[in-house]
Design an enzyme around this catalytic site. Sequence first.
Site, PDB file in Angstrom:
ATOM      1  N   GLN A  56       0.817  -1.222   0.000  1.00 50.64           N
ATOM      2  CA  GLN A  56       0.000   0.000   0.000  1.00 50.64           C
ATOM      3  C   GLN A  56       0.849   1.268   0.000  1.00 50.64           C
ATOM      4  O   GLN A  56       0.337   2.346  -0.271  1.00 50.64           O
ATOM      5  CB  GLN A  56      -0.968   0.014   1.193  1.00 50.64           C
ATOM      6  CG  GLN A  56      -1.993  -1.099   1.186  1.00 50.64           C
ATOM      7  CD  GLN A  56      -3.073  -0.947   0.101  1.00 50.64           C
ATOM      8  OE1 GLN A  56      -3.179   0.088  -0.557  1.00 50.64           O
ATOM      9  NE2 GLN A  56      -3.861  -1.985  -0.096  1.00 50.64           N
ATOM     10  N   SER A  87       2.738  -5.298  -5.160  1.00 44.62           N
ATOM     11  CA  SER A  87       1.757  -5.801  -6.119  1.00 44.62           C
ATOM     12  C   SER A  87       1.361  -4.672  -7.071  1.00 44.62           C
ATOM     13  O   SER A  87       0.944  -3.602  -6.622  1.00 44.62           O
ATOM     14  CB  SER A  87       0.533  -6.290  -5.334  1.00 44.62           C
ATOM     15  OG  SER A  87      -0.171  -7.261  -6.049  1.00 44.62           O
ATOM     16  N   ALA A  88       1.482  -4.926  -8.383  1.00 45.53           N
ATOM     17  CA  ALA A  88       1.342  -3.857  -9.380  1.00 45.53           C
ATOM     18  C   ALA A  88      -0.022  -3.166  -9.366  1.00 45.53           C
ATOM     19  O   ALA A  88      -0.117  -1.956  -9.553  1.00 45.53           O
ATOM     20  CB  ALA A  88       1.600  -4.433 -10.773  1.00 45.53           C
ATOM     21  N   HIS A  89      -1.097  -3.945  -9.156  1.00 47.25           N
ATOM     22  CA  HIS A  89      -2.428  -3.357  -9.356  1.00 47.25           C
ATOM     23  C   HIS A  89      -2.830  -2.360  -8.273  1.00 47.25           C
ATOM     24  O   HIS A  89      -3.861  -1.699  -8.378  1.00 47.25           O
ATOM     25  CB  HIS A  89      -3.488  -4.455  -9.480  1.00 47.25           C
ATOM     26  CG  HIS A  89      -3.790  -5.194  -8.220  1.00 47.25           C
ATOM     27  ND1 HIS A  89      -4.957  -5.003  -7.530  1.00 47.25           N
ATOM     28  CD2 HIS A  89      -3.093  -6.114  -7.516  1.00 47.25           C
ATOM     29  CE1 HIS A  89      -4.963  -5.799  -6.465  1.00 47.25           C
ATOM     30  NE2 HIS A  89      -3.843  -6.478  -6.436  1.00 47.25           N
ATOM     31  N   THR A  97       7.224 -19.185 -16.631  1.00 42.69           N
ATOM     32  CA  THR A  97       7.529 -18.156 -17.628  1.00 42.69           C
ATOM     33  C   THR A  97       7.133 -16.777 -17.109  1.00 42.69           C
ATOM     34  O   THR A  97       6.016 -16.589 -16.622  1.00 42.69           O
ATOM     35  CB  THR A  97       6.763 -18.461 -18.938  1.00 42.69           C
ATOM     36  OG1 THR A  97       7.106 -19.788 -19.332  1.00 42.69           O
ATOM     37  CG2 THR A  97       7.121 -17.479 -20.040  1.00 42.69           C
ATOM     38  N   CYS A 151     -11.941  -9.008   2.576  1.00 45.31           N
ATOM     39  CA  CYS A 151     -13.268  -9.577   2.388  1.00 45.31           C
ATOM     40  C   CYS A 151     -13.238 -10.490   1.173  1.00 45.31           C
ATOM     41  O   CYS A 151     -14.062 -10.399   0.287  1.00 45.31           O
ATOM     42  CB  CYS A 151     -14.227  -8.402   2.183  1.00 45.31           C
ATOM     43  SG  CYS A 151     -15.911  -8.829   1.923  1.00 45.31           S
TER      44      CYS A 151
HETATM   45  N1  PLP Z   1      -0.582  -6.716   1.267  1.00 42.32           N
HETATM   46  C1  PLP Z   1      -1.396  -5.669   1.431  1.00 42.32           C
HETATM   47  C2  PLP Z   1      -1.046  -4.626   2.444  1.00 42.32           C
HETATM   48  C3  PLP Z   1      -2.566  -5.558   0.672  1.00 42.32           C
HETATM   49  O1  PLP Z   1      -3.372  -4.506   0.865  1.00 42.32           O
HETATM   50  C4  PLP Z   1      -2.870  -6.571  -0.271  1.00 42.32           C
HETATM   51  C5  PLP Z   1      -4.115  -6.505  -1.046  1.00 42.32           C
HETATM   52  O2  PLP Z   1      -5.106  -5.963  -0.599  1.00 42.32           O
HETATM   53  C6  PLP Z   1      -1.972  -7.634  -0.424  1.00 42.32           C
HETATM   54  C7  PLP Z   1      -0.841  -7.663   0.366  1.00 42.32           C
HETATM   55  C8  PLP Z   1      -2.228  -8.737  -1.407  1.00 42.32           C
HETATM   56  O3  PLP Z   1      -2.070  -8.288  -2.722  1.00 42.32           O
HETATM   57  P1  PLP Z   1      -2.493  -9.205  -3.943  1.00 42.32           P
HETATM   58  O4  PLP Z   1      -3.934  -9.565  -3.728  1.00 42.32           O
HETATM   59  O5  PLP Z   1      -2.307  -8.335  -5.138  1.00 42.32           O
HETATM   60  O6  PLP Z   1      -1.639 -10.399  -3.961  1.00 42.32           O
END
Ligand code: PLP
Length: 377
Positions: free
Chosen positions: A175, A194-196, A232, A325
Amino acid sequence: MTYFDHNATSPMLPEARRVWLEATEQFIGNPSSPHRVGARAEAALNEARERLAKMLGCDALDLVWTSGATESANWVLHHTLRSSPPGAECWVSAIEHPCVLETARHHFGTRLQLVPVTPGGVVQSNWLRERLRSERPALLSVMAANNETGVLQPWRELAAMCGESGVPFLCDATQWLGRLPAAGLGACDFLIGSAHKFGGPRGVGFVKCPARGRVEPLLWGGRQEEGRRAGTENVPGVLAMVAALATRNAECETRNGEALAHRRAIREAFENRLRTGLPGAEIAGAGQERLWNTVSALMPEADCQRRWVVKLDKRGFAVSTGSACSSGREEPSHVLRAMGYSASQTSRALRFSAGWDTAEADWGALLAALVAVHRGL
Ligand code: PLP
């Protein structure tokens, strides 16, 4: 629809989408293939690795591409279990995301030690300092910024403390990245992202782990990523992820943080107006340093959080209950519980998480909708 759920996932940045599309045409080869088409894809991955390493402040060889933070966390904890002496404990802050907390519980069972947080939601570094005088866990895991409350954690101090004690330190920066400057995060032994969450595509992320010394693979069946992660590589995904982070990181650094200060001021004004507009409303982690985009609000006692979400949805606002959730069922937030809130208080929590494009007027409109919903309850 006005989107206030960027901590769940954030739309892909135009820049990232362009890079992704171009990569699907330019880099058609498998990076492991010995021909030039493969070599071109591998070179692009390595260039992206150098770019990300520069942003984080680590060695490019320390970075491994994964499918996201969940896989990254699973890998680090798997490695920790396999490489630690029998009986070693794993210390995890009580407010970690379930991808760390549940994985640690799965692997370490009763040897999982939860690190307490203050009522403001900050990990208790004094507790840690005291315990580290005589104990050596196999790992300490504390996130950079909490996904529910946005409260920032003292990761720099903890990385240094662990370095002095010889305890490996995992920091979940999922975050933080793209919202605050990435510089310095590479000092953590293990770092995941995490990219998204910052405008890249879904299903791609990374781990920073020490290049020297063996890291026990989680995925087997291929020699990719220096034999550390089989499978890959997702070349377009990785290139788009790094492009997204580069864009966001540059925004974070704009005019010495002016862009961040402005957004923090907007969030604070919203919180003040929320408290006056809805007497009884409370902000979790108020008074602590928090992400500029996140508000965790305990609503006045009127209705359950799910009804609030549905009613706000009908008025054109996508908000969240905050707690993870993944099953669609509401669990009481372990984060708010760790901060000392009662189960009934946690059932009134809503999370509003903005993006870079969220305007002051959007916050104002959200406030008006909250007041209107409250009146109707
Ligand atoms: N760590 C934190 C602090 C997150 O907020 C999240 C997703 O909400 C994750 C890890 C997990 O990310 P992902 O679902 O993209 O693997």
